[in-house]
Write a protein that holds these residues in place. Structure first.
Motif, mmCIF file in Angstrom:
data_model
loop_
_atom_site.group_PDB
_atom_site.id
_atom_site.type_symbol
_atom_site.label_atom_id
_atom_site.label_comp_id
_atom_site.label_asym_id
_atom_site.label_seq_id
_atom_site.Cartn_x
_atom_site.Cartn_y
_atom_site.Cartn_z
ATOM 1 N N LEU A 83 61.045 58.405 47.735
ATOM 2 C CA LEU A 83 61.310 58.706 49.141
ATOM 3 C C LEU A 83 61.642 57.451 49.929
ATOM 4 O O LEU A 83 62.431 57.472 50.874
ATOM 5 C CB LEU A 83 60.097 59.413 49.754
ATOM 6 C CG LEU A 83 60.236 59.929 51.191
ATOM 7 C CD1 LEU A 83 61.287 61.031 51.262
ATOM 8 C CD2 LEU A 83 58.897 60.432 51.714
ATOM 9 N N LEU A 84 61.064 56.342 49.519
ATOM 10 C CA LEU A 84 61.303 55.073 50.209
ATOM 11 C C LEU A 84 62.489 54.316 49.627
ATOM 12 O O LEU A 84 63.306 53.751 50.361
ATOM 13 C CB LEU A 84 60.039 54.207 50.137
ATOM 14 C CG LEU A 84 60.066 52.858 50.857
ATOM 15 C CD1 LEU A 84 60.240 53.064 52.357
ATOM 16 C CD2 LEU A 84 58.786 52.085 50.574
ATOM 17 N N ALA A 85 62.607 54.300 48.299
ATOM 18 C CA ALA A 85 63.600 53.441 47.654
ATOM 19 C C ALA A 85 64.986 54.068 47.583
ATOM 20 O O ALA A 85 65.994 53.354 47.731
ATOM 21 C CB ALA A 85 63.135 53.080 46.242
ATOM 22 N N VAL A 86 65.083 55.385 47.374
ATOM 23 C CA VAL A 86 66.387 56.007 47.182
ATOM 24 C C VAL A 86 67.275 55.923 48.423
ATOM 25 O O VAL A 86 68.442 55.498 48.321
ATOM 26 C CB VAL A 86 66.212 57.474 46.716
ATOM 27 C CG1 VAL A 86 67.550 58.213 46.741
ATOM 28 C CG2 VAL A 86 65.637 57.508 45.306
ATOM 29 N N PRO A 87 66.801 56.275 49.621
ATOM 30 C CA PRO A 87 67.695 56.136 50.799
ATOM 31 C C PRO A 87 68.143 54.698 51.043
ATOM 32 O O PRO A 87 69.317 54.453 51.353
ATOM 33 C CB PRO A 87 66.818 56.647 51.955
ATOM 34 C CG PRO A 87 65.796 57.519 51.319
ATOM 35 C CD PRO A 87 65.523 56.899 50.002
ATOM 36 N N ILE A 88 67.214 53.742 50.891
ATOM 37 C CA ILE A 88 67.578 52.339 51.104
ATOM 38 C C ILE A 88 68.581 51.883 50.050
ATOM 39 O O ILE A 88 69.574 51.202 50.356
ATOM 40 C CB ILE A 88 66.326 51.455 51.097
ATOM 41 C CG1 ILE A 88 65.392 51.833 52.247
ATOM 42 C CG2 ILE A 88 66.703 49.983 51.191
ATOM 43 C CD1 ILE A 88 64.066 51.095 52.237
ATOM 44 N N GLY A 89 68.340 52.248 48.800
ATOM 45 C CA GLY A 89 69.242 51.841 47.727
ATOM 46 C C GLY A 89 70.626 52.436 47.871
ATOM 47 O O GLY A 89 71.645 51.742 47.678
ATOM 48 N N LEU A 91 64.232 49.269 43.358
ATOM 49 C CA LEU A 91 65.362 49.213 44.288
ATOM 50 C C LEU A 91 66.603 48.576 43.667
ATOM 51 O O LEU A 91 67.715 49.105 43.842
ATOM 52 C CB LEU A 91 64.947 48.472 45.555
ATOM 53 C CG LEU A 91 65.907 48.553 46.753
ATOM 54 C CD1 LEU A 91 66.141 50.007 47.160
ATOM 55 C CD2 LEU A 91 65.356 47.756 47.932
ATOM 56 N N PRO A 92 66.510 47.447 42.941
ATOM 57 C CA PRO A 92 67.720 46.868 42.340
ATOM 58 C C PRO A 92 68.418 47.824 41.375
ATOM 59 O O PRO A 92 69.655 47.874 41.344
ATOM 60 C CB PRO A 92 67.182 45.627 41.607
ATOM 61 C CG PRO A 92 65.923 45.280 42.316
ATOM 62 C CD PRO A 92 65.330 46.580 42.728
ATOM 63 N N THR A 93 67.651 48.571 40.602
ATOM 64 C CA THR A 93 68.253 49.527 39.667
ATOM 65 C C THR A 93 69.028 50.611 40.403
ATOM 66 O O THR A 93 70.152 50.965 40.028
ATOM 67 C CB THR A 93 67.153 50.173 38.796
ATOM 68 O OG1 THR A 93 66.445 49.156 38.090
ATOM 69 C CG2 THR A 93 67.757 51.151 37.802
ATOM 70 N N ILE A 94 68.438 51.146 41.467
ATOM 71 C CA ILE A 94 69.105 52.194 42.248
ATOM 72 C C ILE A 94 70.368 51.654 42.912
ATOM 73 O O ILE A 94 71.416 52.317 42.931
ATOM 74 C CB ILE A 94 68.137 52.776 43.289
ATOM 75 C CG1 ILE A 94 66.963 53.473 42.596
ATOM 76 C CG2 ILE A 94 68.854 53.752 44.209
ATOM 77 C CD1 ILE A 94 65.890 53.954 43.543
ATOM 78 N N VAL A 95 70.297 50.444 43.453
ATOM 79 C CA VAL A 95 71.461 49.855 44.128
ATOM 80 C C VAL A 95 72.609 49.651 43.147
ATOM 81 O O VAL A 95 73.756 50.028 43.417
ATOM 82 C CB VAL A 95 71.074 48.512 44.793
ATOM 83 C CG1 VAL A 95 72.318 47.791 45.309
ATOM 84 C CG2 VAL A 95 70.113 48.751 45.940
ATOM 85 N N ARG A 96 72.322 49.065 41.991
ATOM 86 C CA ARG A 96 73.388 48.760 41.034
ATOM 87 C C ARG A 96 74.016 50.019 40.456
ATOM 88 O O ARG A 96 75.251 50.129 40.377
ATOM 89 C CB ARG A 96 72.839 47.883 39.901
ATOM 90 C CG ARG A 96 72.456 46.480 40.334
ATOM 91 C CD ARG A 96 73.649 45.714 40.841
ATOM 92 N NE ARG A 96 74.659 45.504 39.824
ATOM 93 C CZ ARG A 96 75.944 45.343 40.062
ATOM 94 N NH1 ARG A 96 76.398 45.391 41.310
ATOM 95 N NH2 ARG A 96 76.806 45.140 39.081
ATOM 96 N N THR A 97 73.214 50.994 40.040
ATOM 97 C CA THR A 97 73.761 52.222 39.464
ATOM 98 C C THR A 97 74.542 53.021 40.499
ATOM 99 O O THR A 97 75.600 53.581 40.192
ATOM 100 C CB THR A 97 72.642 53.084 38.878
ATOM 101 O OG1 THR A 97 71.630 53.315 39.867
ATOM 102 C CG2 THR A 97 72.014 52.411 37.676
#
Length: 297
Positions: A95-101, A167-173
């Motif tokens: 809930l916190l990391a996905v929208p930001i990523g 967060l880095p994984t979500i951002v890159r993918t």
């Protein structure tokens, strides 16, 4: 007629095999590379199969009703609070990391200028953070959230630490999924009069959903199996937290605590079986969802 078709197919397959053999005779390096790749695949599959069988054989005989009691004590060594805590931490972290990523990936892929120094710095930073060991994130969370902010060992400290870790994984993918969307989609949307923001959310993001889901799946797997970062931040209290500032433990931490005590090795194997099943179920459901989204497009 059918026999003739089968005979022709067999001849075609045999000719293909013969041509491959001739190619490998001319290029022995290609044959060596093929053998190495097949060997690596076999070793990986065999190792994975051995681990799964080993966990199942050692854990299934010790799964009983006491392990799923609502409250934990030294007699039943229940894993139910840890299961609930695992689901809760996964939900709050995503809930916190996905929208930001996703927002960061949209900026990098859609708004930032190509070749920008800021984009290069962000990409290098995310790739570096993705390779940092989880215990380093745990120590940072311990120093920042537990000591500096005086939150103590708490659910909130663990969630924030895990959010920074995935967060880095979500951002890159997500960025790679957005870049893979053909520019024709964007040009067609602009040609119909849609604006930049509408094009991103109506055209580009739905097309990139399978790639985004792959990053979320990887993040879920890392959250579920994480123990080092949570031991330093969330603590190891075997109870469902009543607030964000209560200490708690996940299944991975629960299994670590059982093994470290040396008294509940069999129950630890049973916990590993449940953890394995949860990860497999999550991955399967995510794969089905990705396929469904792909068919709808």
């Amino acid at each position: 007629m059918e026999k003739r078709k089968i005979t022709k197919q067999r001849k075609t397959d045999w000719n293909a095999i013969r041509s491959k053999c001739r190619e490998y005779r001319k290029r022995p390096a290609s044959l060596m590379m093929l053998i190495l790749v097949l060997l690596a695949a076999l070793i990986t599959a065999a190792s994975m199969l051995y681990l799964v069988i080993y966990i199942l054989v050692n854990g299934i005989p010790y799964i009983n009703a006491d392990l799923f009691a609502w409250e934990y004590n030294s007699k039943n060594v229940s894993m139910m609070p840890a299961i609930i805590n695992t689901v809760l931490i996964v939900f709050l972290t995503l809930l916190l990391a996905v929208p930001i990523g996703i927002a960061a990936a949209i900026y990098l892929a859609e708004y930032a200028k190509r070749g920008s120094k800021l984009v290069k710095v962000i990409r290098v930073t995310t790739e570096t953070l993705a390779g940092i060991p989880s215990i380093v994130f745990g120590l940072f969370g311990f120093l920042a959230f537990v000591l500096t902010f005086h939150w103590g060992y708490s659910l909130l400290a663990g969630v924030l630490t895990l959010a920074m870790m995935v967060l880095p994984t979500i951002v890159r993918t997500t960025e790679e999924a957005l870049i893979a969307v053909p520019d024709l989609y964007r040009e067609g949307s602009f040609g119909l009069g849609a604006g930049k923001l509408r094009t991103i959310f109506v055209i580009v993001l739905p097309a990139a959903v399978p790639g985004i889901l792959s990053g979320v799946i990887l993040s879920v797997g890392r959250i579920v199996g994480e123990s080092a970062a949570l031991i330093f931040t969330a603590g190891s209290v075997a109870a469902v937290p009543e607030s964000l500032f209560d200490s708690t433990r996940t299944l991975a931490v629960h299994m670590y605590c059982l093994l470290s005590e040396g008294l509940y090795t069999n129950q630890a194997y049973a916990t590993a079986v449940v953890l394995l099943v949860i990860v497999l179920v999550i991955n399967r459901l995510s794969a089905v969802a990705a396929k469904k989204v792909g068919k709808e497009k």
